[in-house]
Design an enzyme around this catalytic site. Sequence first.
Site, PDB file in Angstrom:
ATOM      1  N   SER A 112       0.784  -1.213   0.000  1.00  0.00           N
ATOM      2  CA  SER A 112       0.000   0.000   0.000  1.00  0.00           C
ATOM      3  C   SER A 112       0.826   1.278   0.000  1.00  0.00           C
ATOM      4  O   SER A 112       1.004   1.840  -1.057  1.00  0.00           O
ATOM      5  CB  SER A 112      -0.919  -0.038   1.167  1.00  0.00           C
ATOM      6  OG  SER A 112      -2.224   0.021   0.795  1.00  0.00           O
ATOM      7  N   HIS A 117       9.250  10.906   7.337  1.00  0.00           N
ATOM      8  CA  HIS A 117       9.615  12.321   7.343  1.00  0.00           C
ATOM      9  C   HIS A 117      10.548  12.547   8.526  1.00  0.00           C
ATOM     10  O   HIS A 117      10.337  11.981   9.606  1.00  0.00           O
ATOM     11  CB  HIS A 117       8.380  13.221   7.478  1.00  0.00           C
ATOM     12  CG  HIS A 117       7.330  12.957   6.454  1.00  0.00           C
ATOM     13  ND1 HIS A 117       7.406  13.409   5.165  1.00  0.00           N
ATOM     14  CD2 HIS A 117       6.168  12.260   6.534  1.00  0.00           C
ATOM     15  CE1 HIS A 117       6.340  13.017   4.491  1.00  0.00           C
ATOM     16  NE2 HIS A 117       5.580  12.313   5.295  1.00  0.00           N
ATOM     17  N   CYS A 140      -2.756  -3.310   2.973  1.00  0.00           N
ATOM     18  CA  CYS A 140      -4.104  -3.844   2.784  1.00  0.00           C
ATOM     19  C   CYS A 140      -3.976  -5.329   2.467  1.00  0.00           C
ATOM     20  O   CYS A 140      -3.283  -5.704   1.535  1.00  0.00           O
ATOM     21  CB  CYS A 140      -4.824  -3.138   1.637  1.00  0.00           C
ATOM     22  SG  CYS A 140      -5.051  -1.377   1.874  1.00  0.00           S
TER      23      CYS A 140
END
Length: 264
Positions: A112, A117, A140
């Site tokens: 997925s 960050h 998923c």
Amino acid sequence: MKKLKLHGFNNLTKSLSFCIYDICYAKTAEERDGYIAYIDELYNANRLTEILSETCSIIGANILNIARQDYEPQGASVTILVSEEPMDPKLIDQTEHPGPLPETVVAHLDKSHICVHTYPESHPEGGLCTFRADIEVSTCGVISPLKALNYLIHQLESDIVTIDYRVRGFTRDVNGMKHFIDHEINSIQNFMSEDMKSLYDMVDVNVYQENIFHTKMLLKEFDLKHYMFHTKPEDLTETERQEITAALWKEMREIYYGRNMPAV
């Protein structure tokens, strides 16, 4: 948990997100700038891409697209879109146990999106610097992102870690019955290796009926030399060492508990 025979694709979404913190003391403005430059280079977009690509291998994800960016003055982000190959459910390990460590990764799987960050930070007063990495692994289907947990924490310098895992949506079996989770889980800690658990004080806050799991981790051992940047503890006075140690512990506890604390 008994194996489920599903009608069609497994529509459950499993998301693992966590913040990893590295704390440092830099005595002068030059040392603070040096630490930020060092940590920014250590976790630049290329290095993060390597880490996330290995994560894809661990959880079983085929990489579709990679977007990466280094920022000025500092920070980086990487987002990887992934897809799942058709896999034999009998080959998927859904048991509650730790995933592999960096040196033992041999798996190949897929899913997925995975993103990271980074946020280097410092303040001109006090000498404290922090580095935070926000990571999310969302899949998923039958594959659990929890299998990547061991690897990611070992790859990043971690004084404090906060982890959230949640399962959303539902999938149906061949009889039409809805299932809101497809694997057993009592604690995120059960997916960590024993050596990792021995290093941290940990606490769980779980909402089982909502399939929401939360674990906080704080490093147990404190050695001042590991938190100094270009300054040796032996070059400081005893009073300075005590003051810096107190400041570092206060910073770490505030991040761990998520609130400001009065000075002692």
